[in-house]
Structure formats: C-alpha cells, structure tokens
Enzyme design. Structure first.
Site, PDB file in Angstrom:
ATOM      1  N   TYR A 180       0.859  -1.190   0.000  1.00 28.03           N
ATOM      2  CA  TYR A 180       0.000   0.000   0.000  1.00 28.03           C
ATOM      3  C   TYR A 180       0.889   1.230   0.000  1.00 28.03           C
ATOM      4  O   TYR A 180       1.863   1.301   0.764  1.00 28.03           O
ATOM      5  CB  TYR A 180      -0.896   0.026   1.243  1.00 28.03           C
ATOM      6  CG  TYR A 180      -2.353   0.054   0.884  1.00 28.03           C
ATOM      7  CD1 TYR A 180      -2.885   1.140   0.188  1.00 28.03           C
ATOM      8  CD2 TYR A 180      -3.202  -0.999   1.187  1.00 28.03           C
ATOM      9  CE1 TYR A 180      -4.221   1.163  -0.185  1.00 28.03           C
ATOM     10  CE2 TYR A 180      -4.524  -0.985   0.829  1.00 28.03           C
ATOM     11  CZ  TYR A 180      -5.038   0.107   0.141  1.00 28.03           C
ATOM     12  OH  TYR A 180      -6.350   0.127  -0.231  1.00 28.03           O
TER      13      TYR A 180
ATOM     14  N   GLU B 241      -0.454   4.874  -0.575  1.00 27.17           N
ATOM     15  CA  GLU B 241      -1.264   6.067  -0.916  1.00 27.17           C
ATOM     16  C   GLU B 241      -0.388   7.310  -0.882  1.00 27.17           C
ATOM     17  O   GLU B 241       0.381   7.502   0.065  1.00 27.17           O
ATOM     18  CB  GLU B 241      -2.425   6.211   0.062  1.00 27.17           C
ATOM     19  CG  GLU B 241      -3.578   5.274  -0.264  1.00 27.17           C
ATOM     20  CD  GLU B 241      -4.735   5.427   0.697  1.00 27.17           C
ATOM     21  OE1 GLU B 241      -4.688   6.280   1.590  1.00 27.17           O
ATOM     22  OE2 GLU B 241      -5.706   4.656   0.549  1.00 27.17           O
TER      23      GLU B 241
ATOM     24  N   ASP C  20      -6.514  12.769 -25.918  1.00 25.56           N
ATOM     25  CA  ASP C  20      -6.556  11.386 -25.419  1.00 25.56           C
ATOM     26  C   ASP C  20      -5.866  10.516 -26.476  1.00 25.56           C
ATOM     27  O   ASP C  20      -6.427  10.219 -27.531  1.00 25.56           O
ATOM     28  CB  ASP C  20      -8.017  10.963 -25.225  1.00 25.56           C
ATOM     29  CG  ASP C  20      -8.141   9.521 -24.749  1.00 25.56           C
ATOM     30  OD1 ASP C  20      -7.144   8.779 -24.802  1.00 25.56           O
ATOM     31  OD2 ASP C  20      -9.250   9.138 -24.343  1.00 25.56           O
TER      32      ASP C  20
ATOM     33  N   THR D 204      -3.816   5.327 -22.381  1.00 26.44           N
ATOM     34  CA  THR D 204      -3.657   3.996 -21.793  1.00 26.44           C
ATOM     35  C   THR D 204      -2.203   3.596 -22.038  1.00 26.44           C
ATOM     36  O   THR D 204      -1.503   4.226 -22.839  1.00 26.44           O
ATOM     37  CB  THR D 204      -4.574   2.952 -22.466  1.00 26.44           C
ATOM     38  OG1 THR D 204      -4.279   2.930 -23.861  1.00 26.44           O
ATOM     39  CG2 THR D 204      -6.049   3.277 -22.264  1.00 26.44           C
TER      40      THR D 204
ATOM     41  N   LYS E  62      -2.094  -0.409 -25.278  1.00 25.36           N
ATOM     42  CA  LYS E  62      -2.485  -0.624 -26.675  1.00 25.36           C
ATOM     43  C   LYS E  62      -1.200  -0.607 -27.538  1.00 25.36           C
ATOM     44  O   LYS E  62      -0.370  -1.491 -27.379  1.00 25.36           O
ATOM     45  CB  LYS E  62      -3.516   0.418 -27.080  1.00 25.36           C
ATOM     46  CG  LYS E  62      -4.777   0.415 -26.188  1.00 25.36           C
ATOM     47  CD  LYS E  62      -5.785   1.413 -26.682  1.00 25.36           C
ATOM     48  CE  LYS E  62      -6.754   1.893 -25.632  1.00 25.36           C
ATOM     49  NZ  LYS E  62      -7.857   1.029 -25.341  1.00 25.36           N
TER      50      LYS E  62
ATOM     51  N   ARG F 150      -1.861  -3.147 -18.519  1.00 29.02           N
ATOM     52  CA  ARG F 150      -3.131  -2.421 -18.550  1.00 29.02           C
ATOM     53  C   ARG F 150      -3.048  -1.262 -17.568  1.00 29.02           C
ATOM     54  O   ARG F 150      -2.726  -1.461 -16.398  1.00 29.02           O
ATOM     55  CB  ARG F 150      -4.294  -3.326 -18.138  1.00 29.02           C
ATOM     56  CG  ARG F 150      -4.380  -4.633 -18.887  1.00 29.02           C
ATOM     57  CD  ARG F 150      -5.758  -5.227 -18.785  1.00 29.02           C
ATOM     58  NE  ARG F 150      -6.678  -4.416 -19.542  1.00 29.02           N
ATOM     59  CZ  ARG F 150      -6.755  -4.437 -20.876  1.00 29.02           C
ATOM     60  NH1 ARG F 150      -5.986  -5.236 -21.585  1.00 29.02           N
ATOM     61  NH2 ARG F 150      -7.597  -3.667 -21.501  1.00 29.02           N
TER      62      ARG F 150
HETATM   63  C1  LIG Z   1      -9.489   6.839 -26.846  1.00 29.74           C
HETATM   64  C2  LIG Z   1      -9.685   6.009 -25.612  1.00 29.74           C
HETATM   65  N1  LIG Z   1      -9.685   6.611 -24.424  1.00 29.74           N
HETATM   66  C3  LIG Z   1      -9.860   5.911 -23.284  1.00 29.74           C
HETATM   67  C4  LIG Z   1     -10.034   4.554 -23.292  1.00 29.74           C
HETATM   68  C5  LIG Z   1     -10.294   3.842 -22.009  1.00 29.74           C
HETATM   69  O1  LIG Z   1      -9.289   3.007 -21.612  1.00 29.74           O
HETATM   70  P1  LIG Z   1      -9.573   1.847 -20.528  1.00 29.74           P
HETATM   71  O2  LIG Z   1     -10.291   0.767 -21.232  1.00 29.74           O
HETATM   72  O3  LIG Z   1      -8.194   1.479 -20.061  1.00 29.74           O
HETATM   73  O4  LIG Z   1     -10.397   2.445 -19.427  1.00 29.74           O
HETATM   74  C6  LIG Z   1     -10.012   3.869 -24.515  1.00 29.74           C
HETATM   75  C7  LIG Z   1     -10.182   2.402 -24.544  1.00 29.74           C
HETATM   76  O5  LIG Z   1     -10.439   1.767 -25.492  1.00 29.74           O
HETATM   77  C8  LIG Z   1      -9.850   4.612 -25.703  1.00 29.74           C
HETATM   78  O6  LIG Z   1      -9.871   4.022 -26.906  1.00 29.74           O
END
Ligand SMILES: Cc1ncc(COP(=O)(O)O)c(C=O)c1O
Length: 431
Positions: free
Chosen positions: A50, A52, A196, A222, A225, A231
């Site tokens: 842990y 935090e 994003d 993320t 990918k 993950r």
């Molecule tokens: C553009 C985009 N943002 C956010 C996410 C969310 O990621 P997670 O599945 O790890 O929550 C994804 C997942 O496919 C995504 O394609």
C-alpha cells in the site's frame, strides 16, 4: 506451478486463455502482447504494498523501494513523451480521463468530444457514461463524404456552445489527428484542450504520429495498446496543471496506487525508448497499410479511404453480412476482430455495418507483408462463405499454422529476430 497446486480451476482457465492467445490471430486494435519482463513485473511482490500518496509523500511506512519504482516510471514517462509532468497512477484510460476532467472542470460544465458512433470513446461525453452525466456534453463527428474529422463542425460547435474543455482523441479512427487544428479551435473559445492518445501512444512515442505534448493542456493515455505495456493509464500535463492533476488522483478519486502495474509501466517505457521500438511501430503502420490495400483489392470499402495509423475500419455491407455476424464467423475461424459502427451507420452498435482491424498484436508476433496479404485473403474467405463450415474449418487450420510459425514473443526484442523485420523498412514520413 504453485497456482496449479493451489487453485487448479483458475490455473486451467489461465492455461486455456494462454492457448487461445497463442492459437488465434488477434486483430483487436486496442490489444497487444507484453514482454515477459512486463508480465513478470506486473506479477511481482509489489502487488502487496500500500502506498497512498506520491514518492516521498506517502501515508504508509515501508515505501522506500516502491517510491524509487514510481519515480523511475515518472522519469521515463516524461522522457519518452517530452512532458513537463507525468502522473503514472491512473488505473486505466477511463480513470485518467475522469481525473483530468475533475481537475479542470466543475460538474455541469460544457465539454466537446467525439461521438462514439463516429469513432470517439465512451468517456468523451456519451450519455450513459459519467462524462455525459456529469457534464453538458456536445459531440462532434466526421465529414459525411471524406469520413475524416470535421473541423468546420468542431469549430462551429465550439463557437456556439463555448465548451470549457475540448477532447481530441479517438478509438476507431484511421487518420492522422491534427492536434494543431484542435488547439487553434480551443484557443478561439478559451477552452482547455485534452488530447486522449490511448490508441496512438506507441506511434507518438516512436515519433511516427505528431505529438500533442506541448500543445494540449493535458494528455491522457492507456499504456496497453500500441504502447505495449501493462493495462493502465497515464496523465501528462504542463507544470501549470501538475498540482491539480496529482491532487485529483489522490486524494480526489483513487486510493492506493497499483505499484506492480506502475513498475511494469516503467519497464514498458524503457522498452519504448529503444530504437527497435521504432522499427516495431513502423512495421505496425506498414502492416495496417498492407491489410487495408489487400482488403480494398478484394472489394471492401475502407472507411476514410485508407489508414495512416495502426487500425482500419472496414465497411462490409456490400458483402451482405452484418458486423456482429462477421465477428462471430471470424472467431470460429480463429481470427479475432470486433464489430464496429461505420460513420453514419444505419445499424445499432451491437449489429454494426463494419469491423475494426488493428495490427499492433500481430506485428508483435513478427508478422509482415505476406502474412497481411494472406490474412486479408482468409478474412475474405470467411466473410464470403460464413455459412460454409468446411471453409471455416479450412481457414482455421491455416490460422493455426500461421500462429505456430509466429508464436507470441517472450522478450520485447525477440520479434525483431523474425525475418519479416530483418528486411529494410522504409521510413514512414511524420506529418
Ligand atoms: C481513446 C480512448 N480513451 C480511453 C479509453 C479507455 O481506456 P480503458 O479501457 O483502459 O479504461 C479507450 C479504450 O479503449 C480509448 O480508446
């Protein structure tokens, strides 16, 4: 070994999943195979701790080693993306987005993001998601004719609704994203810009896609990918937003960080800093182009005409098969894809008129041009004969042979030993 003795039921499920992964061709655009080093770190004793808070500012004792592990992840992440600040604690991409919104916005504020049906993500303002419930979400899409991002629509929606935040990012879009255009629109209405990069993070790290770092106020991603890590999620930001972002993650919305995953992120960032990672990403792009070209030659319409990244959306209507049926038939043949709406799709998302195909995972296995051509052929065989069980079985046998020829690599650089990557790879220009 231990698991087999202590919980044979679970051990057997994991073994079966491992065999499934080995024996199928994975075209899920958001998946990949991590190295043994990442896997080992994710399964390490760091899971017991842990911690935090942040390095050197924890609510718990005994954090000296995990402090160093998290700091290593932060330093590598900043270096990889050239960011002023990195928070490596988000449990996933969705949590990264939630934290970024909570840091920059108040409930009820207006946001402008891409429609899920056009290629956006649930967390970009979909009505069933927190992002559409907590905020007044406006949604943009793509041009009807080009199927590319509709910047006139984005600009006019921004001018009309004056969003406090504009989200630039996609889940099923095959073209280069022009972050400078997004920035100009955001500036024109004094909105924050969030990029994003969940899907394209690996391409950006390899400098094969323009980076929003330095343009956007906040960048979320993320790590699992194209980036080929465990993950999880990350948030990059300018110094200006550093404190707000960190405070929103903890104490704002998360508890203890997943140190085993944060350490595995650090391992993946190191792998991504190696020049061979660029070689891998170039092959991801070339493979996607070859797959798109081969399917086009077989009469399939590629959404937006082509691909400039790791994925392609294929309109399969003229093959008289719906997306969900295609997904199911291909799975029977050992080819794993997901059904996907095409822009302005007349079908509901669970039916869909298209499929989304991605090349990160099969490229990690070392597959190249000739395999892409063959996979296009196999996909076509299945989709045009989806009720023919003998044909499906024949395709499945060939899929198994290909999988045996290209096993999932154990080490991150094992893949480059493969013949397909020994060939000289043409440099792909960065736009
Ligand atoms: C553009 C985009 N943002 C956010 C996410 C969310 O990621 P997670 O599945 O790890 O929550 C994804 C997942 O496919 C995504 O394609």
């Amino acid at each position: 070994m231990y698991l087999k003795r202590h919980d044979p039921e679970m051990a057997s499920l994991i073994e079966k999943e491992y065999e499934r992964q080995q024996d199928t061709i994975n075209l899920i655009a958001s998946e990949n195979y991590v190295s043994q080093a990442v896997l080992q770190t994710a399964g390490s004793c760091l899971t017991n701790k842990y911690a935090e808070g942040y390095p050197d500012k924890r609510y718990y004792a005994g954090c000296s080693f995990v402090d160093q592990a998290e700091q290593l992840a932060i330093n590598r992440c900043k270096e990889l993306f050239g960011a002023q600040h990195a928070n490596v604690q988000p449990h996933a991409g969705s949590q990264a987005n939630m934290a970024a919104y909570m840091a920059l916005l108040e409930p009820g504020d207006t946001i402008l993001g891409m429609n899920l049906m056009a290629g956006g993500h649930l967390t970009h303002g979909h009505p069933v998601n927190f992002s559409g419930k907590w905020f007044k979400a406006m949604q943009y899409g793509v041009h009807k004719d080009t199927e590319e991002l509709n910047f006139e629509e984005i600009a006019s929606l921004a001018a009309k609704h004056k969003p406090k935040l504009i989200i630039a990012g996609t889940s099923a879009y095959s073209k280069i994203i022009d972050f400078r255009k997004f920035k100009a629109i955001a500036d024109s209405v004094e909105a924050y810009l969030l990029a994003d990069i969940a899907h394209i993070a690996g391409l950006i790290a390899a400098k094969l896609h323009p980076s929003p770092v330095g343009l956007a106020d906040v960048v979320t991603s993320t790590t699992h990918k194209t980036l080929r890590g465990p993950r999880g999620g990350i948030i990059l930001s300018t110094k200006e937003h550093e404190e707000k972002i960190d405070k929103t993650i903890i104490p704002g919305m998360q508890g203890g960080p997943l140190l085993h995953i944060i350490a595995a992120k650090a391992v993946a960032f190191k792998e991504a800093m190696d020049p061979l990672f660029v070689t891998y990403q170039k092959q991801v792009l070339l493979n996607a182009k070859t797959l798109a070209k081969s399917l086009h030659q077989k009469g399939y319409r590629i959404v937006a005409g082509d691909t400039e990244n790791h994925l392609l959306n294929v309109d399969i209507r003229n093959k008289r098969i719906k997306g969900f049926m295609a997904q199911e038939a291909l799975e029977r043949a050992g080819i794993i894809v997901n059904k996907n709406c095409i822009p302005f799709d007349p079908e509901k998302p669970w039916i869909a008129s298209g499929i989304r195909l991605g090349t990160p995972a099969i490229t990690s296995r070392g597959m190249g041009k000739s395999e892409m051509e063959e996979i296009a052929y196999l996909i076509d065989m299945v989709l045009t004969n989806h009720q023919d069980h003998i044909m499906i079985r024949t395709v499945k046998e060939r899929v198994l042979q290909l999988c045996k020829l290209f096993p999932i690599p154990r080490t991150w650089d094992e893949v480059i030993i493969n013949d397909c990557l020994k060939t000289v790879i043409e440099a792909i220009p960065v736009n």
